[in-house]
Write a protein that holds these residues in place. Structure first.
Motif, PDB file in Angstrom:
ATOM      1  N   LEU A  39       0.833  -1.208   0.000  1.00 26.90           N
ATOM      2  CA  LEU A  39       0.000   0.000   0.000  1.00 26.90           C
ATOM      3  C   LEU A  39       0.867   1.257   0.000  1.00 26.90           C
ATOM      4  N   VAL A  42       2.032   2.100  -3.394  1.00 26.70           N
ATOM      5  CA  VAL A  42       0.981   2.805  -4.129  1.00 26.70           C
ATOM      6  C   VAL A  42       1.003   4.283  -3.780  1.00 26.70           C
ATOM      7  N   LEU A  46       1.359   7.424  -6.308  1.00 32.69           N
ATOM      8  CA  LEU A  46       0.314   8.438  -6.460  1.00 32.69           C
ATOM      9  C   LEU A  46       0.887   9.836  -6.243  1.00 32.69           C
ATOM     10  N   PHE A  49       3.143  10.839  -9.220  1.00 31.47           N
ATOM     11  CA  PHE A  49       2.335  11.212 -10.390  1.00 31.47           C
ATOM     12  C   PHE A  49       1.662  12.557 -10.154  1.00 31.47           C
ATOM     13  N   PHE A  63      -6.089  11.311  -2.823  1.00 31.17           N
ATOM     14  CA  PHE A  63      -6.278   9.864  -2.866  1.00 31.17           C
ATOM     15  C   PHE A  63      -5.394   9.191  -1.802  1.00 31.17           C
TER      16      PHE A  63
ATOM     17  N   LEU B 123     -12.425   6.927  -9.387  1.00 28.13           N
ATOM     18  CA  LEU B 123     -11.745   5.807  -8.742  1.00 28.13           C
ATOM     19  C   LEU B 123     -11.676   5.961  -7.222  1.00 28.13           C
ATOM     20  N   ILE B 124     -11.637   7.202  -6.700  1.00 24.77           N
ATOM     21  CA  ILE B 124     -11.582   7.356  -5.241  1.00 24.77           C
ATOM     22  C   ILE B 124     -12.879   6.860  -4.611  1.00 24.77           C
ATOM     23  N   PHE B 127     -13.077   3.178  -4.707  1.00 21.00           N
ATOM     24  CA  PHE B 127     -12.191   2.539  -3.736  1.00 21.00           C
ATOM     25  C   PHE B 127     -12.771   2.627  -2.328  1.00 21.00           C
ATOM     26  N   ILE B 128     -13.291   3.802  -1.969  1.00 15.06           N
ATOM     27  CA  ILE B 128     -13.838   3.972  -0.617  1.00 15.06           C
ATOM     28  C   ILE B 128     -15.037   3.049  -0.412  1.00 15.06           C
ATOM     29  N   GLU B 131     -13.853  -0.599  -0.116  1.00 14.63           N
ATOM     30  CA  GLU B 131     -13.191  -0.923   1.154  1.00 14.63           C
ATOM     31  C   GLU B 131     -14.172  -0.892   2.313  1.00 14.63           C
ATOM     32  N   ILE B 135     -14.105  -4.235   4.368  1.00  8.84           N
ATOM     33  CA  ILE B 135     -13.651  -4.265   5.767  1.00  8.84           C
ATOM     34  C   ILE B 135     -14.774  -4.747   6.672  1.00  8.84           C
ATOM     35  N   SER B 165      -6.749  -5.665  -2.834  1.00 10.74           N
ATOM     36  CA  SER B 165      -7.024  -4.233  -3.012  1.00 10.74           C
ATOM     37  C   SER B 165      -5.728  -3.456  -3.187  1.00 10.74           C
ATOM     38  N   ALA B 166      -4.613  -3.933  -2.576  1.00 11.82           N
ATOM     39  CA  ALA B 166      -3.336  -3.256  -2.808  1.00 11.82           C
ATOM     40  C   ALA B 166      -2.937  -3.373  -4.277  1.00 11.82           C
ATOM     41  N   LEU B 169      -5.101  -1.067  -6.293  1.00 12.03           N
ATOM     42  CA  LEU B 169      -4.688   0.330  -6.113  1.00 12.03           C
ATOM     43  C   LEU B 169      -3.451   0.645  -6.940  1.00 12.03           C
ATOM     44  N   TYR B 170      -2.522  -0.299  -6.978  1.00  7.40           N
ATOM     45  CA  TYR B 170      -1.315  -0.081  -7.772  1.00  7.40           C
ATOM     46  C   TYR B 170      -1.702   0.129  -9.248  1.00  7.40           C
ATOM     47  N   MET B 172      -4.611   1.306 -10.248  1.00 12.27           N
ATOM     48  CA  MET B 172      -5.250   2.624 -10.336  1.00 12.27           C
ATOM     49  C   MET B 172      -4.200   3.730 -10.417  1.00 12.27           C
ATOM     50  N   SER B 173      -3.097   3.568  -9.644  1.00  7.87           N
ATOM     51  CA  SER B 173      -2.091   4.627  -9.647  1.00  7.87           C
ATOM     52  C   SER B 173      -1.466   4.760 -11.034  1.00  7.87           C
ATOM     53  N   LEU B 182      -8.789  10.892 -12.291  1.00 11.91           N
ATOM     54  CA  LEU B 182      -9.396   9.725 -11.649  1.00 11.91           C
ATOM     55  C   LEU B 182     -10.870   9.592 -12.007  1.00 11.91           C
TER      56      LEU B 182
END
Lengths: 102, 470
Positions: A39, A42, A46, A49, A63, B123-124, B127-128, B131, B135, B165-166, B169-170, B172-173, B182
């Motif tokens: 994480l 990442v 981010l 970028f 983000f 994407l934010i 993601f929220i 998660e 969770i 999810s990691a 996320l990678y 997404m970045s 995004l």
């Protein structure tokens, strides 16, 4: 001069280390730490970028704040679950989580 | 900003918080059954209210959150799934789970996460929402404190879910780095087939496929489904999967629609692999939840194939199938819950003699399983028909043939369960079923038959919702 490529390389290395740890670590806590590394890779990506590609808007940095918060929540649940597993079987070895298999 | 568009989400959140407060107010030694019914009534009221929102097409929070017919269709699916789950879980929770108030409240928070996912326009937000849902599910899967299997399932789900999810996320970045945005519609404008973009897209697809339990990202599903409390297993199959499809549809048909030639082949192979593995491995399962887990892997493969069409007909097929699968799953898991409450086991053998003890539940289970298998006149047949005609038009005839062959094979292991139910009973204990569980069983039975015989209204609604994307 340190540029975008340097940050991306560091992030890719951290991500790879995390992935390696995820696959090789034998305790649950170690696996959770490896996921944290992934994480954080990442987050480096981010922010780099955000700084180099879109310097005017802060989308990437916003983000990152969200991912940090979510990662904290994930670890909180993870550690609670580690306690439960430890109470059930007196070990946190991932290989001992073998009650169910096909 | 129009806050009125968020009423359903706010109502679900408030309902969850109210449940926590009521839980504290009720004395510890008294039954907390009423909380389940309060939550169910609240969810039903929100479901009815959300009917008035059809036709809206607006965004909130500077385009981060979209309210359109597609989002609304999925939200109603989640609300209906939660309503049915709450109703049939009351007795299970009383019997096997402490802290019932928190159980219901967490279930509502998971619902909130799914609703946010359905409305995610960037994407934010996506993601929220994802998660929030994930969770809460990590906690809920490990909620059965007296069961060792439950803690193991929770731990496995958490480790693999967090890792997936990691990875997503990678991805997404990289998408963000390449397009500088995004928001889905802006990603679509700048997306070109460069290595960075394809890497990001591939990693995001892998992360979403994990949530959908598509082969080869399905390894967690059988263990988690088996170990989790039965109502949570049902929610994972109905809700979490549909929510991931809601995100998948938006991301791949809006943001990555120009790259379809790159993802189409991979998606078709993933769908085919899920159908084959899900159905072939299910044949050897002796545990009903594990069997339904493999069956849900196969069903996810069927729904995923609709994405290949990339048009209104394909999305309509996916929406239609998601709804009928929701009703069939609700029926199957309601009956499994009743059997588990009766004899404390999840084994398929435990179903023997169910037809004598409770003919209604045996019929519901039979209809639900046959609907999943896709036999006419059940709803599953019509759903497969819509999906397959949509992708056959695009030249995926091999996938259609594979799907038909596999669904014929799946009839075999569904019939094994039916055979067990109609065999002689092993014990003569009286079978007690609570009224609310029977209500769920009857609703799912009627829905599976009604949608199968008269698919017009739902098909029209799904078509209407699918058009929101174009």
């Amino acid at each position: 001069m340190i540029g975008l490529a340097h940050f991306l390389t560091v992030a890719a290395m951290v991500f790879a280390i995390g992935l390696y740890g995820l696959l090789t670590k034998r305790t649950v806590v170690g696996i959770l730490m490896s996921i944290e590394l992934m994480l954080n890779a990442v987050n480096i990506n981010l922010i780099a970028f955000s700084r180099f590609i879109t310097p005017d808007v802060l989308t990437g940095q916003v983000f990152v704040i969200f991912t940090i918060a979510v990662a904290a929540a994930e670890v909180a649940i993870g550690l609670a679950m580690v306690f439960r597993v430890y109470r059930d079987r007196n070990t946190v070895h991932a290989a001992r989580l073998n009650e169910m298999r096909w | 900003m129009n806050i009125a568009l968020l009423t359903s989400e706010i109502a679900v959140l408030v309902l969850g918080l109210l449940i926590i407060i009521f839980d504290v107010l009720i004395p510890r030694q008294e039954t907390h059954r009423s909380l389940g019914y309060i939550a169910a009534c609240g969810v039903l009221a929100i479901l009815v209210h959300s009917m008035t929102q059809y036709g809206a097409a607006a965004t909130v929070y500077q385009g981060l959150f979209v309210v359109d017919n597609l989002a609304l269709f999925f939200k109603q699916l989640f609300l209906a799934a939660t309503f049915l789950t709450l109703l049939f879980s009351v007795e299970y929770v009383e019997k096997w789970i402490q802290n019932s108030g928190e159980f219901y409240a967490l279930l509502l928070f998971a619902l909130l996460g799914m609703m946010v996912m359905a409305s995610a326009n960037d994407l934010i937000t996506m993601f929220i929402g994802m998660e929030l849902m994930a969770i809460v599910f990590y906690a809920l899967v490990g909620f059965e404190l007296r069961s060792k299997k439950s803690s193991e399932a929770g731990m496995k789900y958490l480790m693999l879910g967090a890792a997936s999810s990691a990875i997503m996320l990678y991805g997404m970045s990289w998408v963000y780095g390449f397009t500088g945005s995004l928001v889905l519609s802006q990603i679509a404008v700048k997306a070109t087939a460069s290595p960075a973009m394809l890497l990001g897209m591939g990693l995001m697809l892998a992360g979403l496929c994990f949530k959908l339990s598509i082969v080869p990202f399905h390894m967690w599903a059988p263990d988690v489904y088996e170990g989790a409390p039965t109502p949570i297993t049902a929610m994972l199959a109905m809700g979490s999967k549909a929510a991931a499809f809601a995100v998948l549809i938006r991301v791949f048909l809006i943001a990555f629609s120009d790259l379809q030639e790159y993802w189409a082949t991979i998606v078709s192979l993933l769908a085919a692999a899920s159908m084959i593995v899900g159905i072939v491995v299910a044949i050897w399962q002796t545990n009903i939840k594990r069997m339904l887990a493999y069956s849900s892997i196969a069903q996810a493969g069927y729904i995923l194939s609709g994405l290949l069409a990339g048009n209104v007909a394909g999305v309509k097929g996916m929406l239609f199938y998601a709804v009928l699968y929701m009703f069939a799953t609700a029926g199957a898991f309601a009956v499994s819950t009743a059997v588990k409450n009766h004899n404390g086991s999840d084994e398929i053998e435990g179903f023997s003699g169910l037809a004598q003890k409770s003919p209604l539940l045996a019929v519901v289970m039979t209809i639900s399983l046959l609907s999943m298998a896709g036999l006419p006149p059940m709803a599953g047949f019509v759903g497969k028909l819509y999906l397959f005609t949509a992708i056959a038009d695009k030249g995926y005839l091999w996938l259609v043939i594979l799907g038909f062959v596999m669904s014929m094979i799946s009839v075999y292991y569904y019939m094994l369960v039916v055979k067990t139910m109609y065999s002689k009973a092993r014990d003569q204990q009286e079978f007690v079923v609570r009224g609310s569980l029977q209500v769920v069983a009857v609703i799912s039975l009627l829905a599976s038959l009604f949608i199968g015989i008269y698919p017009g209204p739902l098909a029209k609604l799904a078509n209407f919702a699918a058009q929101a994307l174009w």
